[in-house]
Design a protein around this motif. Structure first.
Motif, PDB file in Angstrom:
ATOM      1  N   UNK A  36       0.834  -1.209   0.000  1.00  0.00           N
ATOM      2  CA  UNK A  36       0.000   0.000   0.000  1.00  0.00           C
ATOM      3  C   UNK A  36       0.865   1.255   0.000  1.00  0.00           C
ATOM      4  N   UNK A  37       1.889   1.274   0.853  1.00  0.00           N
ATOM      5  CA  UNK A  37       2.757   2.456   0.935  1.00  0.00           C
ATOM      6  C   UNK A  37       3.433   2.726  -0.406  1.00  0.00           C
ATOM      7  N   UNK A  38       3.951   1.679  -1.048  1.00  0.00           N
ATOM      8  CA  UNK A  38       4.644   1.875  -2.316  1.00  0.00           C
ATOM      9  C   UNK A  38       3.680   2.271  -3.430  1.00  0.00           C
ATOM     10  N   UNK A  92       4.896  15.499  -1.009  1.00  0.00           N
ATOM     11  CA  UNK A  92       6.131  14.778  -0.719  1.00  0.00           C
ATOM     12  C   UNK A  92       6.406  14.740   0.787  1.00  0.00           C
ATOM     13  N   UNK A  93       6.180  15.861   1.460  1.00  0.00           N
ATOM     14  CA  UNK A  93       6.379  15.894   2.906  1.00  0.00           C
ATOM     15  C   UNK A  93       5.458  14.890   3.593  1.00  0.00           C
ATOM     16  N   UNK A  94       4.224  14.762   3.095  1.00  0.00           N
ATOM     17  CA  UNK A  94       3.275  13.812   3.672  1.00  0.00           C
ATOM     18  C   UNK A  94       3.726  12.375   3.440  1.00  0.00           C
ATOM     19  N   UNK A  95       4.321  12.114   2.272  1.00  0.00           N
ATOM     20  CA  UNK A  95       4.848  10.768   2.011  1.00  0.00           C
ATOM     21  C   UNK A  95       5.922  10.410   3.036  1.00  0.00           C
ATOM     22  N   UNK A  96       6.850  11.328   3.251  1.00  0.00           N
ATOM     23  CA  UNK A  96       7.891  11.075   4.233  1.00  0.00           C
ATOM     24  C   UNK A  96       7.314  10.910   5.635  1.00  0.00           C
ATOM     25  N   UNK A  97       6.340  11.740   5.983  1.00  0.00           N
ATOM     26  CA  UNK A  97       5.709  11.644   7.301  1.00  0.00           C
ATOM     27  C   UNK A  97       4.988  10.315   7.468  1.00  0.00           C
ATOM     28  N   UNK A  98       4.360   9.817   6.405  1.00  0.00           N
ATOM     29  CA  UNK A  98       3.677   8.527   6.469  1.00  0.00           C
ATOM     30  C   UNK A  98       4.668   7.416   6.801  1.00  0.00           C
ATOM     31  N   UNK A  99       5.798   7.389   6.081  1.00  0.00           N
ATOM     32  CA  UNK A  99       6.791   6.364   6.355  1.00  0.00           C
ATOM     33  C   UNK A  99       7.326   6.450   7.773  1.00  0.00           C
ATOM     34  N   UNK A 100       7.612   7.673   8.239  1.00  0.00           N
ATOM     35  CA  UNK A 100       8.139   7.857   9.579  1.00  0.00           C
ATOM     36  C   UNK A 100       7.110   7.468  10.626  1.00  0.00           C
ATOM     37  N   UNK A 181      14.578   9.540   1.206  1.00  0.00           N
ATOM     38  CA  UNK A 181      15.474   8.860   2.136  1.00  0.00           C
ATOM     39  C   UNK A 181      14.707   8.192   3.270  1.00  0.00           C
ATOM     40  N   UNK A 182      13.607   8.776   3.707  1.00  0.00           N
ATOM     41  CA  UNK A 182      12.802   8.123   4.748  1.00  0.00           C
ATOM     42  C   UNK A 182      12.128   6.875   4.202  1.00  0.00           C
ATOM     43  N   UNK A 183      11.469   6.990   3.043  1.00  0.00           N
ATOM     44  CA  UNK A 183      10.708   5.864   2.521  1.00  0.00           C
ATOM     45  C   UNK A 183      11.575   4.799   1.866  1.00  0.00           C
ATOM     46  N   UNK A 184      12.487   5.228   1.006  1.00  0.00           N
ATOM     47  CA  UNK A 184      13.221   4.279   0.179  1.00  0.00           C
ATOM     48  C   UNK A 184      14.368   3.632   0.953  1.00  0.00           C
ATOM     49  N   UNK A 185      14.929   4.348   1.915  1.00  0.00           N
ATOM     50  CA  UNK A 185      16.026   3.775   2.702  1.00  0.00           C
ATOM     51  C   UNK A 185      15.514   3.285   4.059  1.00  0.00           C
ATOM     52  N   UNK A 190      14.154  -1.245   6.634  1.00  0.00           N
ATOM     53  CA  UNK A 190      13.715  -1.719   7.951  1.00  0.00           C
ATOM     54  C   UNK A 190      12.642  -2.779   7.821  1.00  0.00           C
ATOM     55  N   UNK A 191      11.659  -2.533   6.963  1.00  0.00           N
ATOM     56  CA  UNK A 191      10.575  -3.512   6.798  1.00  0.00           C
ATOM     57  C   UNK A 191      11.088  -4.822   6.194  1.00  0.00           C
ATOM     58  N   UNK A 192      11.987  -4.739   5.237  1.00  0.00           N
ATOM     59  CA  UNK A 192      12.524  -5.961   4.642  1.00  0.00           C
ATOM     60  C   UNK A 192      13.383  -6.724   5.650  1.00  0.00           C
ATOM     61  N   UNK A 193      14.086  -6.024   6.517  1.00  0.00           N
ATOM     62  CA  UNK A 193      14.812  -6.689   7.602  1.00  0.00           C
ATOM     63  C   UNK A 193      13.838  -7.469   8.484  1.00  0.00           C
ATOM     64  N   UNK A 194      12.708  -6.839   8.806  1.00  0.00           N
ATOM     65  CA  UNK A 194      11.723  -7.509   9.644  1.00  0.00           C
ATOM     66  C   UNK A 194      11.189  -8.775   8.983  1.00  0.00           C
ATOM     67  N   UNK A 195      11.159  -8.768   7.652  1.00  0.00           N
ATOM     68  CA  UNK A 195      10.679  -9.933   6.915  1.00  0.00           C
ATOM     69  C   UNK A 195      11.767 -10.981   6.712  1.00  0.00           C
TER      70      UNK A 195
END
Length: 271
Positions: A36-38, A92-100, A181-185, A190-195
């Motif tokens: 969903x995020x992507x 764009x700011x909202x996208x970063x805020x969503x990921x954070x 940098x928040x979303x893509x890195x 972090x999410x892929x590490x969790x998986x």
């Protein structure tokens, strides 16, 4: 330690702390969240960029003869244009805020992902260094890609010369850097590490995502940003610091946007 040893150390994957295994429902929920995020953010941008590159490749003009503007006017009316520019920045700011926010809700707050209070020696100076490391070779790679015909001509900013052009370009640069940098890195790795993904696997996935949504610029833009993603992603994996990436990215974009406007028509190699 020799330079070769240092380089080999940075290229090798960092030690990975064993994560608590997720059960099947938790893994499924995490995959749904990532999807969903992507789809809301850069994943959908990547699909759109692929279509844009295909459209450009099918056009009768060579890629190098086609121009793509990164920051372009959005209205012929000055203040409507300004309002739409600010809405794009806010998105764009909202996208970063969503990921954070999603990371914070699951226990990975700003301090954990490297967005604590920034410091000059620890964050700003490395950010300036990364900007130089990526920015100068990146410009040369773009010029070479355009020369061999695999990249469009990129005009970083063609905004009208209103009083608000310069601050808006800087805001675009900051918003781009924060969201990416928040979303893509931080978020994706972090999410892929969790998986249970390996450090190298999550790094490659992050870099390929970054390259995908720059393909509208051409193959050169895609490949160049994959390389940038590999460097930035490994830096974050090794140091846990996100501020240097945000600062470096913002500097690169600011120089591109503002510098292009200042040099356009003054040097022969700029369109």
């Amino acid at each position: 330690m020799t330079p070769v040893t240092t380089l080999r150390s940075w290229l090798s994957p960092p030690a990975q702390n064993p994560a608590t295994p997720l059960d099947a429902p938790a893994r499924r929920a995490l995959w749904i969240e990532i999807t969903i995020v992507l789809l809301v953010t850069f994943g959908l941008s990547g699909i759109s960029s692929i279509l844009s590159l295909l459209e450009a490749a099918l056009a009768p003009e060579p890629l190098a003869d086609q121009t793509i503007a990164l920051n372009a006017p959005r209205s012929s009316q000055e203040f409507i244009d300004l309002a739409r520019q600010l809405l794009g920045i806010l998105r764009l700011a909202a996208w970063g805020a969503l990921g954070m926010y999603l990371l914070w809700r699951s226990g990975f707050g700003p301090k954990v992902v490297g967005l604590a209070r920034p410091y000059l020696r620890r964050d700003v100076l490395p950010g300036v260094g990364l900007a130089a490391l990526i920015g100068v070779p990146g410009l040369l790679f773009y010029l070479a890609s355009r020369a061999v015909g695999v990249n469009l001509t990129v005009a970083p900013s063609v905004l009208e010369d209103y009083w608000w052009r310069l601050p808006t370009e800087v805001l675009w640069a900051i918003a781009n850097s924060g969201a990416e940098e928040i979303l893509v890195v931080a978020y994706l790795i972090t999410r892929l590490r969790q998986l249970g993904w390996s450090e190298n696997g999550s790094l490659v996935a992050s870099a390929l995502l970054r390259g995908s949504y720059h393909l509208y610029q051409g193959l050169g833009g895609g490949v160049g940003n994959v390389v940038m993603g590999l460097v930035f992603g490994r830096f974050w994996q090794r140091t846990g610091k996100l501020w240097p990436l945000v600062i470096a990215h913002a500097l690169i974009d600011t120089v591109a946007f503002v510098g292009y406007q200042a040099l356009r028509g003054q040097v022969s190699w700029l369109p």
